[in-house]
Design a protein around this motif. Structure first.
Motif, mmCIF file in Angstrom:
data_model
loop_
_atom_site.group_PDB
_atom_site.id
_atom_site.type_symbol
_atom_site.label_atom_id
_atom_site.label_comp_id
_atom_site.label_asym_id
_atom_site.label_seq_id
_atom_site.Cartn_x
_atom_site.Cartn_y
_atom_site.Cartn_z
ATOM 1 N N GLY A 67 0.833 -0.608 -0.283
ATOM 2 C CA GLY A 67 0.110 0.127 -0.018
ATOM 3 C C GLY A 67 0.549 0.765 0.048
ATOM 4 O O GLY A 67 1.389 1.443 -0.816
ATOM 5 N N GLY A 68 0.762 2.057 0.978
ATOM 6 C CA GLY A 68 1.750 3.146 1.520
ATOM 7 C C GLY A 68 2.742 3.341 1.646
ATOM 8 O O GLY A 68 3.466 3.879 1.918
ATOM 9 N N GLY A 69 2.949 1.727 1.896
ATOM 10 C CA GLY A 69 4.673 1.526 2.632
ATOM 11 C C GLY A 69 4.158 1.785 4.654
ATOM 12 O O GLY A 69 4.883 1.562 5.250
ATOM 13 N N GLU A 70 2.895 1.973 4.916
ATOM 14 C CA GLU A 70 3.346 2.431 6.899
ATOM 15 C C GLU A 70 3.527 1.233 7.542
ATOM 16 O O GLU A 70 4.685 1.252 8.600
ATOM 17 C CB GLU A 70 2.137 3.245 7.417
ATOM 18 N N TRP A 207 2.034 -3.741 15.410
ATOM 19 C CA TRP A 207 0.452 -3.685 14.845
ATOM 20 C C TRP A 207 0.930 -2.295 14.812
ATOM 21 O O TRP A 207 0.870 -1.361 15.513
ATOM 22 C CB TRP A 207 -0.927 -4.252 15.146
ATOM 23 N N ILE A 208 0.393 -1.654 13.467
ATOM 24 C CA ILE A 208 0.916 -0.497 13.539
ATOM 25 C C ILE A 208 -0.809 -0.133 12.123
ATOM 26 O O ILE A 208 -0.226 -0.852 11.375
ATOM 27 C CB ILE A 208 1.645 0.669 12.390
ATOM 28 N N SER A 209 -1.553 0.973 12.624
ATOM 29 C CA SER A 209 -3.337 1.406 12.208
ATOM 30 C C SER A 209 -2.296 1.780 10.686
ATOM 31 O O SER A 209 -1.952 2.445 10.774
ATOM 32 C CB SER A 209 -3.443 1.466 12.746
ATOM 33 N N THR A 210 -2.345 0.573 9.736
ATOM 34 C CA THR A 210 -2.343 1.734 8.106
ATOM 35 C C THR A 210 -3.744 2.493 7.462
ATOM 36 O O THR A 210 -5.105 2.352 7.878
ATOM 37 C CB THR A 210 -2.603 0.796 6.657
#
Length: 231
Positions: A67-70, A207-210
């Motif tokens: 996706g955006g790479g977060e 986890w980091i929310s995207t």
């Protein structure tokens, strides 16, 4: 020379016109971050990637469709002793990732700006210690379910690249994608590790929310976090 299989590709390759800075990221950074010869043009004999040379013997993780790479950058920052390869054919997402890599200053990432199936063709067998499939394209219409990543066409090659005991994480907010994942992934040689509802309702500790998850939450959809182990 290995004959290239016929493969349809259904996802987006490009969206809005790239900003000047994003074009600069691609021109200046992408080649140096390439994992090696992945394309059929550059590697017609499908010679396996030299992951030892790429990451210096570190364990290797793979994110399919970043996706955006977060999440990819977050994992790279949090795990400097791991090498991570991200595969994403959507060039706008690749450009966003490259900007995040510059800002974070991480050096343990490689980027394949193309179809993950081509990358899996050249990953050595049993070389991946962890893989991520996070909010993949849901292809909601029933006639399009065969396009989803969680089919044997994709899962069998993925399983070949993964070490015994390696972990596969799948996150999705689409109930029917959960159903298909739980049906298809075990058939490819994985076991689901859930013991209770909290194991798929609660995010992983790291986890980091995207942005895709935040959109799902705004629209009232419930994320599911599925963890599998390669048998």
């Amino acid at each position: 020379m290995t004959k290239r299989p016929h493969r349809n590709f259904y996802g987006r390759l490009k969206g809005k016109t790239l900003k000047k800075s994003q074009r600069a990221y691609i021109a200046e950074d992408l080649e140096a971050l390439s994992p090696g010869a992945v394309s059929w043009k550059d590697n017609p004999d499908r010679v396996p990637l030299d992951l030892e040379a790429l990451f210096g013997g570190k364990p290797v993780w793979l994110e399919v469709g970043f996706g955006g790479g977060e999440h990819l950058v977050h994992q790279a920052v949090s795990n400097p002793d791991v090498g991570i390869i991200g595969a994403e054919p959507y060039i706008n997402g690749v450009a966003m990732l490259l900007g995040k890599i510059r800002r974070a200053g991480v050096s343990n990432l490689a980027v394949h700006p193309g179809d993950a199936r081509d990358l899996m063709d050249v990953l050595p067998a049993a070389s991946i210690a962890r893989a991520f499939l996070l909010y993949p394209d849901p292809w909601p219409k029933a006639r399009h379910h065969r396009r989803r990543f969680v089919t044997q066409e994709h899962l069998v090659p993925l399983a070949r690249t993964m070490q015994p005991g390696a972990i596969l994480r799948v996150a999705t907010d689409i109930p029917d994608y959960v159903r298909q994942t739980l049906e298809e992934v075990p058939q490819a040689g994985f076991e689901w590790l859930a013991e209770g509802p909290g194991d798929w309702r609660v995010p992983w500790e790291d986890w980091i929310s995207t942005r895709y998850e935040q959109k799902a939450l705004r629209e009232g959809r419930v994320p599911h976090y599925l963890t599998f182990r390669r048998l």
